[in-house]
Motif scaffolding. Structure first.
Motif, short mmCIF file in Angstrom:
data_model
loop_
_atom_site.label_atom_id
_atom_site.label_comp_id
_atom_site.label_asym_id
_atom_site.label_seq_id
_atom_site.Cartn_x
_atom_site.Cartn_y
_atom_site.Cartn_z
N MET B 1 -44.48 -15.72 -1.96
CA MET B 1 -43.74 -16.38 -3.04
C MET B 1 -44.68 -17.29 -3.81
O MET B 1 -45.48 -18.01 -3.26
CB MET B 1 -42.61 -17.21 -2.42
CG MET B 1 -41.85 -17.97 -3.47
SD MET B 1 -40.15 -18.05 -3.01
CE MET B 1 -39.71 -19.63 -3.63
N SER B 2 -44.58 -17.21 -5.11
CA SER B 2 -45.52 -17.94 -5.95
C SER B 2 -44.79 -18.92 -6.85
O SER B 2 -43.77 -18.58 -7.46
CB SER B 2 -46.31 -16.95 -6.80
OG SER B 2 -47.02 -17.64 -7.79
N PRO B 5 -46.15 -20.43 -12.74
CA PRO B 5 -45.26 -19.96 -13.81
C PRO B 5 -45.77 -18.69 -14.49
O PRO B 5 -44.96 -17.89 -14.97
CB PRO B 5 -45.21 -21.14 -14.78
CG PRO B 5 -46.37 -21.98 -14.43
CD PRO B 5 -46.63 -21.78 -12.97
N VAL B 6 -47.09 -18.49 -14.50
CA VAL B 6 -47.61 -17.28 -15.15
C VAL B 6 -47.08 -16.04 -14.43
O VAL B 6 -46.57 -15.10 -15.04
CB VAL B 6 -49.15 -17.29 -15.15
CG1 VAL B 6 -49.69 -15.99 -15.69
CG2 VAL B 6 -49.67 -18.46 -15.96
N PHE B 7 -47.18 -16.05 -13.10
CA PHE B 7 -46.69 -14.91 -12.33
C PHE B 7 -45.19 -14.72 -12.51
O PHE B 7 -44.71 -13.61 -12.71
CB PHE B 7 -47.00 -15.10 -10.84
CG PHE B 7 -48.44 -14.93 -10.50
CD1 PHE B 7 -49.18 -13.90 -11.06
CD2 PHE B 7 -49.06 -15.79 -9.62
CE1 PHE B 7 -50.51 -13.74 -10.75
CE2 PHE B 7 -50.39 -15.64 -9.29
CZ PHE B 7 -51.12 -14.61 -9.87
N ARG B 8 -44.47 -15.84 -12.45
CA ARG B 8 -43.01 -15.72 -12.48
C ARG B 8 -42.53 -15.18 -13.82
O ARG B 8 -41.70 -14.27 -13.87
CB ARG B 8 -42.37 -17.08 -12.19
CG ARG B 8 -42.72 -17.60 -10.80
CD ARG B 8 -42.15 -18.98 -10.58
NE ARG B 8 -40.72 -18.94 -10.30
CZ ARG B 8 -40.21 -18.84 -9.08
NH1 ARG B 8 -41.02 -18.77 -8.05
NH2 ARG B 8 -38.92 -18.82 -8.90
N VAL B 9 -43.09 -15.72 -14.91
CA VAL B 9 -42.65 -15.28 -16.24
C VAL B 9 -43.09 -13.83 -16.48
O VAL B 9 -42.32 -12.99 -16.95
CB VAL B 9 -43.19 -16.23 -17.33
CG1 VAL B 9 -42.91 -15.66 -18.70
CG2 VAL B 9 -42.56 -17.59 -17.18
N THR B 10 -44.33 -13.52 -16.10
CA THR B 10 -44.82 -12.15 -16.30
C THR B 10 -43.95 -11.15 -15.54
O THR B 10 -43.60 -10.09 -16.06
CB THR B 10 -46.28 -12.03 -15.81
OG1 THR B 10 -47.02 -13.14 -16.32
CG2 THR B 10 -46.90 -10.75 -16.29
N THR B 11 -43.61 -11.50 -14.30
CA THR B 11 -42.77 -10.59 -13.52
C THR B 11 -41.41 -10.40 -14.17
O THR B 11 -40.91 -9.28 -14.25
CB THR B 11 -42.61 -11.15 -12.10
OG1 THR B 11 -43.88 -11.42 -11.57
CG2 THR B 11 -41.89 -10.16 -11.22
N LEU B 52 -42.99 -9.87 -4.14
CA LEU B 52 -44.22 -10.62 -3.95
C LEU B 52 -44.16 -11.96 -4.67
O LEU B 52 -44.67 -12.97 -4.17
CB LEU B 52 -45.41 -9.82 -4.49
CG LEU B 52 -45.87 -8.61 -3.69
CD1 LEU B 52 -46.98 -7.88 -4.43
CD2 LEU B 52 -46.36 -9.04 -2.32
N VAL B 53 -43.56 -11.98 -5.86
CA VAL B 53 -43.59 -13.19 -6.67
C VAL B 53 -42.44 -14.14 -6.31
O VAL B 53 -42.64 -15.34 -6.18
CB VAL B 53 -43.56 -12.83 -8.17
CG1 VAL B 53 -43.44 -14.09 -9.01
CG2 VAL B 53 -44.83 -12.09 -8.53
N PHE B 54 -41.24 -13.60 -6.14
CA PHE B 54 -40.08 -14.47 -5.91
C PHE B 54 -39.72 -14.62 -4.44
O PHE B 54 -38.79 -15.33 -4.11
CB PHE B 54 -38.87 -13.95 -6.70
CG PHE B 54 -39.06 -14.03 -8.18
CD1 PHE B 54 -39.00 -15.24 -8.83
CD2 PHE B 54 -39.34 -12.89 -8.91
CE1 PHE B 54 -39.20 -15.33 -10.20
CE2 PHE B 54 -39.54 -12.97 -10.27
CZ PHE B 54 -39.48 -14.19 -10.91
N GLY B 55 -40.42 -13.94 -3.57
CA GLY B 55 -40.17 -14.09 -2.15
C GLY B 55 -39.23 -13.03 -1.60
O GLY B 55 -38.46 -12.42 -2.34
N MET B 56 -39.33 -12.82 -0.29
CA MET B 56 -38.55 -11.75 0.33
C MET B 56 -37.06 -12.04 0.30
O MET B 56 -36.24 -11.13 0.18
CB MET B 56 -39.01 -11.56 1.79
CG MET B 56 -40.39 -10.98 1.93
SD MET B 56 -40.59 -9.46 0.99
CE MET B 56 -39.57 -8.36 1.95
N ALA B 57 -36.69 -13.32 0.40
CA ALA B 57 -35.26 -13.64 0.41
C ALA B 57 -34.62 -13.22 -0.92
O ALA B 57 -33.52 -12.63 -0.93
CB ALA B 57 -35.06 -15.13 0.66
#
Lengths: 222, 147
Positions: B1-2, B5-11, B52-57
């Motif tokens: 989980m990251s 913000p770059v990863f989250r917005v891109t995803t 990968l970005v937001f977590g397994m949950a």
């Protein structure tokens, strides 16, 4: 000529990466280089006009399997143990297999030879009929899904069986954690950081639910 | 989980286009490179990126593993179901000509479409199940949600 140059470059890169994967002891580096290797083989397949295969190689080899290997690596120590055993036996086997493979390659018909068995058996019929009879321009799809539909069904079942096997093997590992297995886990060492904690936690849970729920779940999955 | 913000917005931006591209590869396989295998992997990659970005949950909420595991079987059943339907229509197993007796080519089109859909469903769900199994291995929280 330029295609030959590209091929030489790609093959050299593949050999270099393969040697680097063998030399490194850090698993992370090895996994990432394996992904790069897959990407270069995908470029190689594009060069051979096998676009469908290249597509699969790039998506599966460079994408998914890298992620899966990294996920599996998170449960392992970061470095491979140095090998101390005598390696002459394996070396001899590798040398014999290598010599056999090279002789087999020499015996193959030349690349793209029109009179090779691949191009004289059923291949021409598939290519000729794909568009004229089935009206589908991509012969790969007609061969895969129609002419050789039975094979593809088998492949799909193999993938299904692989998924099922992983589910049955890995799922519920933390839940059951039976006593006889514990020493084995400990000898692997507490390097797997999460293992001891999760086992403790799961033991608490497992006591009550283990038998009934596990049984029911297994039945449902199979 | 990251938390980056770059990863989250891109995803968030890429998630839907990846799936649309997967569907394009799936249904355009008659005309260009692609088909069920490739499409399945691409669609699964979108979900894996999300995980990968937001977590397994978060991924487990988005795609419950139990339901994903059922789709593994649905794909195979769809594929073999087409074959059985061909048998019932009076042809051989996986003989798509029987789907449309007046225009065998049309029958082939439908048969290939359904069969590739079956492959795509199975590959997508198997890839996701593999990711679930490896990424949440040893995570006691994941036990309740296991397929």
């Amino acid at each position: 000529m330029s295609i030959v140059m590209i091929n030489i470059f790609l093959v050299t890169m593949m050999v270099v990466i393969a040697v680097m994967v063998l030399r490194t002891r850090r698993l992370f580096a090895a996994i990432v280089m394996t992904g790069a290797y897959s990407l270069i083989s995908a470029a190689m397949f594009v060069n051979l006009d096998a676009v469908d295969v290249a597509f699969t190689e790039a998506a599966v080899g460079a994408g998914i399997s890298t992620v899966l290997l990294l996920a599996a690596m998170a449960r392992l120590p970061a470095e491979e143990k140095p090998v101390k055993r005598n390696q002459i036996g394996p070396m001899i086997i590798v040398a014999i297999v290598g010599i056999l493979l090279v002789t087999a390659v020499v015996a193959l018909p030349p690349f793209g030879a029109p009179d090779s068995p691949v191009h004289t058996h059923v291949g021409p019929r598939y290519i000729a009929e794909s568009y004229s009879k089935l009206h589908i321009p991509n012969a790969v799809t007609t061969v895969l899904a129609s002419y050789r539909g039975f094979d593809t069904l088998g492949e799909t079942i193999v993938i299904f069986a692989a998924g099922l096997g992983v589910v049955l093997l890995l799922a519920g590992h933390t839940k059951t954690a039976p006593a006889p297995h514990q020493p084995a886990v400990k000898t692997v060492k507490a390097k797997t950081k999460t293992a001891p904690k999760s086992q403790k936690a799961s033991k608490k849970k497992a006591g009550a639910k283990k038998t009934g729920k596990r049984g029911a779940k297994k039945g449902g999955a199979s | 989980m990251s938390e980056n913000p770059v990863f989250r917005v891109t995803t968030k931006i890429l998630f839907a286009p990846i799936i649309v591209y997967g569907l394009y590869v799936q249904f355009h396989g008659d005309f260009g490179p692609g088909g069920g295998f490739q499409a399945g992997v691409i669609i699964a990659a979108a979900f894996i990126l999300y995980g990968l970005v937001f977590g397994m949950a978060a991924l487990r909420r988005l795609a419950p593993p139990k339901i994903v595991a059922v789709f593994m079987a649905i794909g195979v059943l769809l594929y073999s179901g087409v074959g059985v339907a061909n048998l019932l229509l009076g042809g051989n197993f996986l003989d798509y000509n029987t789907i449309d007796h007046h225009d065998p080519a049309h029958g082939q089109h439908i048969g290939i479409l359904l069969v590739e859909a079956g492959v795509g469903i199975t590959v997508t769900s198997v890839m996701m199940v593999l990711f679930f199994a490896f990424a949440s291995y040893g995570d006691p929280k994941a036990d309740e949600e296991r397929p």
